[in-house]
Design an enzyme around this catalytic site. Structure first.
Site, PDB file in Angstrom:
ATOM      1  N   LYS A   1     -10.830  15.673   3.632  1.00 21.90           N
ATOM      2  CA  LYS A   1      -9.910  14.551   3.403  1.00 21.90           C
ATOM      3  C   LYS A   1     -10.601  13.243   3.696  1.00 21.90           C
ATOM      4  O   LYS A   1     -11.243  13.102   4.747  1.00 21.90           O
ATOM      5  CB  LYS A   1      -8.699  14.697   4.359  1.00 21.90           C
ATOM      6  CG  LYS A   1      -7.647  13.613   4.170  1.00 21.90           C
ATOM      7  CD  LYS A   1      -6.714  13.927   3.048  1.00 21.90           C
ATOM      8  CE  LYS A   1      -5.824  12.764   2.640  1.00 21.90           C
ATOM      9  NZ  LYS A   1      -6.463  11.856   1.641  1.00 21.90           N
TER      10      LYS A   1
ATOM     11  N   LYS B   1     -11.182  12.148  13.067  1.00 23.53           N
ATOM     12  CA  LYS B   1      -9.884  11.457  12.990  1.00 23.53           C
ATOM     13  C   LYS B   1      -8.742  12.415  12.648  1.00 23.53           C
ATOM     14  O   LYS B   1      -7.678  12.385  13.279  1.00 23.53           O
ATOM     15  CB  LYS B   1      -9.986  10.362  11.915  1.00 23.53           C
ATOM     16  CG  LYS B   1      -8.848   9.377  11.894  1.00 23.53           C
ATOM     17  CD  LYS B   1      -8.937   8.453  10.684  1.00 23.53           C
ATOM     18  CE  LYS B   1     -10.255   7.724  10.569  1.00 23.53           C
ATOM     19  NZ  LYS B   1     -10.276   6.753   9.446  1.00 23.53           N
TER      20      LYS B   1
ATOM     21  N   LYS C   1     -15.489  12.049   2.470  1.00 25.15           N
ATOM     22  CA  LYS C   1     -15.455  10.637   2.062  1.00 25.15           C
ATOM     23  C   LYS C   1     -16.200  10.490   0.759  1.00 25.15           C
ATOM     24  O   LYS C   1     -17.077  11.314   0.436  1.00 25.15           O
ATOM     25  CB  LYS C   1     -16.143   9.763   3.112  1.00 25.15           C
ATOM     26  CG  LYS C   1     -15.737   8.303   3.028  1.00 25.15           C
ATOM     27  CD  LYS C   1     -14.441   8.090   3.789  1.00 25.15           C
ATOM     28  CE  LYS C   1     -14.022   6.651   3.864  1.00 25.15           C
ATOM     29  NZ  LYS C   1     -12.998   6.496   4.925  1.00 25.15           N
TER      30      LYS C   1
ATOM     31  N   THR D   1      -1.455   2.335   7.876  1.00 29.07           N
ATOM     32  CA  THR D   1      -2.622   2.192   8.758  1.00 29.07           C
ATOM     33  C   THR D   1      -2.362   1.061   9.759  1.00 29.07           C
ATOM     34  O   THR D   1      -2.593   1.216  10.966  1.00 29.07           O
ATOM     35  CB  THR D   1      -3.898   1.912   7.933  1.00 29.07           C
ATOM     36  OG1 THR D   1      -3.933   2.822   6.835  1.00 29.07           O
ATOM     37  CG2 THR D   1      -5.142   2.082   8.779  1.00 29.07           C
TER      38      THR D   1
ATOM     39  N   ASN E   1      -5.719  -4.858   3.126  1.00 29.80           N
ATOM     40  CA  ASN E   1      -4.463  -4.157   3.376  1.00 29.80           C
ATOM     41  C   ASN E   1      -4.260  -3.865   4.864  1.00 29.80           C
ATOM     42  O   ASN E   1      -3.198  -4.129   5.429  1.00 29.80           O
ATOM     43  CB  ASN E   1      -4.455  -2.862   2.558  1.00 29.80           C
ATOM     44  CG  ASN E   1      -3.245  -2.008   2.863  1.00 29.80           C
ATOM     45  OD1 ASN E   1      -3.280  -1.179   3.765  1.00 29.80           O
ATOM     46  ND2 ASN E   1      -2.157  -2.226   2.161  1.00 29.80           N
TER      47      ASN E   1
ATOM     48  N   SER F   1      -1.110   9.854   4.715  1.00 27.42           N
ATOM     49  CA  SER F   1      -1.638  10.573   3.551  1.00 27.42           C
ATOM     50  C   SER F   1      -1.224  12.036   3.630  1.00 27.42           C
ATOM     51  O   SER F   1      -0.894  12.660   2.612  1.00 27.42           O
ATOM     52  CB  SER F   1      -3.167  10.490   3.514  1.00 27.42           C
ATOM     53  OG  SER F   1      -3.586   9.311   2.882  1.00 27.42           O
TER      54      SER F   1
HETATM   55  N1  GLU Z   1      -9.674   5.433   4.055  1.00 24.22           N
HETATM   56  C1  GLU Z   1      -8.729   5.686   5.100  1.00 24.22           C
HETATM   57  C2  GLU Z   1      -9.455   6.060   6.373  1.00 24.22           C
HETATM   58  O1  GLU Z   1     -10.606   5.738   6.539  1.00 24.22           O
HETATM   59  C3  GLU Z   1      -7.655   6.673   4.702  1.00 24.22           C
HETATM   60  C4  GLU Z   1      -8.149   8.034   4.370  1.00 24.22           C
HETATM   61  C5  GLU Z   1      -7.091   8.971   3.816  1.00 24.22           C
HETATM   62  O2  GLU Z   1      -5.922   8.637   3.802  1.00 24.22           O
HETATM   63  O3  GLU Z   1      -7.496  10.055   3.417  1.00 24.22           O
HETATM   64  O4  GLU Z   1      -8.887   6.618   7.269  1.00 24.22           O
END
Ligand code: GLU
Length: 439
Positions: free
Chosen positions: A66, A90, A102, A196, A235, A374
């Site tokens: 994810k 995370k 990623k 976030t 954002n 998410s």
């Molecule tokens: N890009 C965001 C992060 O770094 C969200 C990642 C997601 O929702 O998968 O946490």
């Protein structure tokens, strides 16, 4: 040190204190899989440009990979590996059933037209569709990507998949869960846009009002209210500033890639009105502001570097990695650093800041509200549910408070900083789920 080396250095430092399983450490020292692709894009003038795209699938012990997709000129394999590693930690810290991944494209998307941006987004999916899917790898927005881009990607993924095999209506609905951070119209979740920022706000409040420890002594601005500087007004930076402002904090400085503004009187700025001014000059590519926070003329213009060194209670880096480093660490005055960006503080800087009694709320906790929501979006898509914004934010609040408490308790147990504590929480969870082929 490179960004990925910095990420592994954090793991190494944490491992010294918490002594995790050696096999797990060996596994987490590199990604499971890295994929690079050439993405050909037809430009509006008829020429063909090849962009470089990446997807890193770091670890899936706890569930599908994810993590977001970043569009930025500095994207490279090293950065995407670091970001995918942080996603692994995370997702475990906020306790959702996902691993870490990623993606990214080396591109300055602000130089593309809306049509070119759409073709690049669809091109990314054509390059990577074989390795993503609701139970395999679930991308999302990151720096310079947004619900509109997720919508194009989701649409392209469903199109390509349905072209290749027969898909029932029910299966088609579930394919929407391949991408999160979509607009509500395209199957996204209510509350994902602000999630976030809201998660960061909840974590900060939990830290400042946690009854189990003596309150942190903040200097406070006018009327003793805590002062805040936010680096990055995308954002995430916008929403965290907005939630803090609405709760009575004084947001005294904000910045974006064009520069920063500072309210010298420390009375506080209204993030909504700053955003309105920033948006007034219109957008490029259909979604990137031409304007800047610097267009707000009633404040003092300063540089991004100066913003980081302001005498504020709370500093919020909400842009890119490595901005707090050995060059400026000793000049940073904030008591609390709330890491809303991924990897904004280098290990060298962290030592300096912790050494002088500063508190760093690590990215893997502070900005985990995005990926937590998410997960709510993925869950709704998989189960054909639609939650109200109120429910999403309520569940998110509970999740972030629980994650904060787990990290806080771990820091007390190991007498250590919050990043090490967060890594301890995460490694324990990943170790529980990990199986190696010989078992
Ligand atoms: N890009 C965001 C992060 O770094 C969200 C990642 C997601 O929702 O998968 O946490």
């Amino acid at each position: 040190m490179s960004t990925f080396q910095n990420a592994l250095e954090q793991l190494k430092r944490a491992a010294k204190i918490i002594n995790p399983d050696a096999d797990l450490l060996a596994v987490l020292n590199q990604p499971r899989r890295t994929i690079e692709a050439a993405i050909p894009v037809r430009m509006d003038d008829g020429s063909l440009r090849i962009f470089h795209g990446y997807r890193v699938q770091y670890n899936n012990a706890r569930g599908p990979y994810k993590g977001g997709i970043r569009f930025h000129p500095n994207v490279d394999m090293d950065e995407v590996k670091a970001l995918a590693f942080w996603m692994t930690i995370k997702c475990a810290v906020v306790d959702i059933p996902f691993g870490g991944g990623k993606g990214g494209v080396a591109v300055d998307p602000k130089l593309l037209t809306a049509h070119e941006l759409e073709r690049l987004s669809r091109g990314y999916v054509q390059a990577f569709y074989e390795v993503i899917g609701p139970t395999l790898d679930v991308p999302a927005p990151d720096v310079n990507t947004n619900p509109q881009i997720m919508g194009w990607m989701s649409d392209e993924f469903i199109r390509v998949t349905c072209n290749m095999k027969h898909v029932t209506q029910d299966e088609k609905e579930k394919l929407k869960a391949t991408f999160t951070g979509k607009s509500v119209e395209q199957g996204g979740s209510e509350g994902r846009g602000e999630a976030t920022g809201y998660g960061g706000f909840v974590v900060l409040e939990a830290l400042l009002h946690n009854s189990t420890h003596p309150p942190l002594k903040l200097r406070g601005g006018e009327e003793g209210l805590p002062t805040v500087a936010v680096q990055g007004f995308g954002n995430v930076g916008f929403y965290v500033a907005k939630f803090l402002h609405d709760a009575g904090y004084r947001v005294v400085a904000v910045s974006d890639s064009q520069g920063a503004i500072y309210d010298k009187r420390q009375l506080g700025m209204d993030p909504d009105s700053i955003m309105k001014t920033k948006k007034a000059k219109g957008a490029i590519g259909g979604c990137y502001c031409v304007g800047s926070v610097c267009d707000c003329e009633n404040y003092t213009a300063i540089s991004n570097e100066e913003l980081l060194e302001l005498p504020v209670d709370i500093l919020i880096p909400a842009a890119l990695e490595g901005v707090i480093n050995q060059n400026n660490a000793s000049k940073i005055k904030a008591k609390v650093i709330l890491e809303m960006a991924n990897g904004p503080t280098t290990p060298e800087a962290e030592s300096v800041i912790l050494g002088r009694g500063g508190v760093i709320v690590p990215d893997v906790l502070a900005n985990g509200g995005g990926v937590a929501t998410s997960y709510f979006e993925w869950f709704q898509n998989m189960h054909n549910e639609k939650w109200s914004r109120e429910r999403v934010l309520q569940e998110l609040k509970a999740k972030m408070e629980k994650s904060f408490t787990a990290v806080w308790d771990s820091s007390a147990r190991h007498s250590t900083d919050l990043r090490t504590a967060a890594y301890s929480v995460a490694l324990e969870k990943i170790a529980e789920a990990a199986t190696y082929s010989a078992e």
